[in-house]
Design a protein around this motif. Structure first.
Motif, PDB file in Angstrom:
ATOM      1  N   GLY A 142      -3.185  -0.087  -5.996  1.00 20.81           N
ATOM      2  CA  GLY A 142      -1.990  -0.775  -5.545  1.00 20.81           C
ATOM      3  C   GLY A 142      -0.779  -0.463  -6.410  1.00 20.81           C
ATOM      4  O   GLY A 142       0.333  -0.268  -5.908  1.00 20.81           O
ATOM      5  N   ARG A 143      -0.994  -0.405  -7.720  1.00 18.35           N
ATOM      6  CA  ARG A 143       0.108  -0.100  -8.644  1.00 18.35           C
ATOM      7  C   ARG A 143       0.636   1.310  -8.407  1.00 18.35           C
ATOM      8  O   ARG A 143       1.855   1.529  -8.354  1.00 18.35           O
ATOM      9  N   GLU A 146       2.545   1.510  -5.093  1.00 19.19           N
ATOM     10  CA  GLU A 146       3.876   0.905  -5.194  1.00 19.19           C
ATOM     11  C   GLU A 146       4.854   1.840  -5.901  1.00 19.19           C
ATOM     12  O   GLU A 146       6.053   1.874  -5.582  1.00 19.19           O
ATOM     13  N   ALA A 147       4.326   2.641  -6.840  1.00 21.34           N
ATOM     14  CA  ALA A 147       5.162   3.599  -7.562  1.00 21.34           C
ATOM     15  C   ALA A 147       5.354   4.901  -6.785  1.00 21.34           C
ATOM     16  O   ALA A 147       6.097   5.783  -7.233  1.00 21.34           O
ATOM     17  N   PHE A 184      -3.784   2.124   3.183  1.00 21.03           N
ATOM     18  CA  PHE A 184      -2.749   1.101   3.099  1.00 21.03           C
ATOM     19  C   PHE A 184      -2.175   0.741   4.475  1.00 21.03           C
ATOM     20  O   PHE A 184      -1.947  -0.440   4.747  1.00 21.03           O
TER      21      PHE A 184
END
Length: 265
Positions: A142-143, A146-147, A184
């Motif tokens: 997830g991190r 998001e990046a 996702f």
């Protein structure tokens, strides 16, 4: 023959070897291939030539994977599988299913056992099993998402699912890179199928389950417990495989799938 197949509120890409002169000439049981979440239906390419020599083979891409459009409505993988079988007029089939596809195959076998003549499960998932997903992996993925770090996501996925690879492992990396976006985009639409783990003892179908000895420990443990619960299940340990057995040991995978079909009636 490639074609689009209508499913509820959507469509999926499918390929039928019968339209290419294969499969049905042998009189073998129709065989349907269900891909994992770490690859689309092209993950079966290394074993497909062996399978079509003796069976009519159908494979399809789950919504959002490969050549199938992304979902725009809620969907169930087991329901989509049934819709694909209906489209091709298949009443009784053998299922060869890897990881995510294994969960869908088991749900269909439990919901409509008359349709499933044999199960060949490769590093399978299963609904209703606690502890299969890694919270650490989910948080890190997830991190990175998001990046916008696709290279980081591919590297994380290779470390997690491709431990048996060597060097850059370009083939596995290409499969992962192509499907990571679906992890996702599909999440808001995929409806979990009914829990199956506690019902595995109800299965009454020839079954072989192959685990990868270089897979994640929790997956190995889950696969061992699954095999112990499925009546008469034959457990095979693939010494050189991680979560990508069709890439790591294609000859062994093709052989166990064909053997599974031979034992079906």
């Amino acid at each position: 023959m490639e074609q689009m197949v209508a499913v509820r509120d959507g469509e999926v890409w499918a390929d039928d070897s019968e339209g290419e002169g294969g499969g049905s000439r042998t009189g073998g049981l129709p065989l349907v291939l269900l891909h994992p979440g770490v690859g689309d239906s092209r993950i079966w390419d290394p074993v497909l030539p062996r399978l079509v020599e003796r069976h009519r083979v159908i494979r399809f891409d789950v919504r959002g994977f490969g050549r199938s459009p992304a979902p725009t409505a809620k969907y169930s993988m087991a329901e989509d599988l049934a819709a694909v079988l209906d489209h091709f007029g298949l009443g009784r089939v053998a299922l060869a299913a890897s990881s995510m596809g294994g969960a869908a195959a088991l749900n269909l076998a439990l919901a409509d056992p008359a349709r499933v003549a044999a199960l060949a499960l490769l590093v399978p998932g299963v609904t209703g099993y606690e502890g299969l997903a890694s919270s650490g992996f989910t948080a890190e993925a997830g991190r990175l998402a998001e990046a916008g770090d696709m290279d980081g996501l591919v590297a994380l996925a290779l470390r997690t699912f491709g431990a048996a690879g060597r060097g850059g492992d370009a083939e596995a990396a290409a499969h992962l890179r192509s499907v990571i976006p679906a992890w996702f985009t599909n999440q808001p639409y995929q409806v979990p199928d009914a829990p199956a783990f506690d019902r595995l003892g109800e299965l009454a179908v020839p079954c072989v389950l192959a685990l990868g000895e270089k897979d994640q420990p929790q997956v190995i443990r889950c696969n061992e417990e699954m095999a112990a619960r499925i009546p008469g299940c034959r457990l095979i340990r693939l010494r050189d495989s991680d979560h990508l057995p069709t890439l790591r040991e294609p000859e062994a995978v093709a052989r166990l799938i064909l053997d599974s079909c031979e034992g079906a009636s």
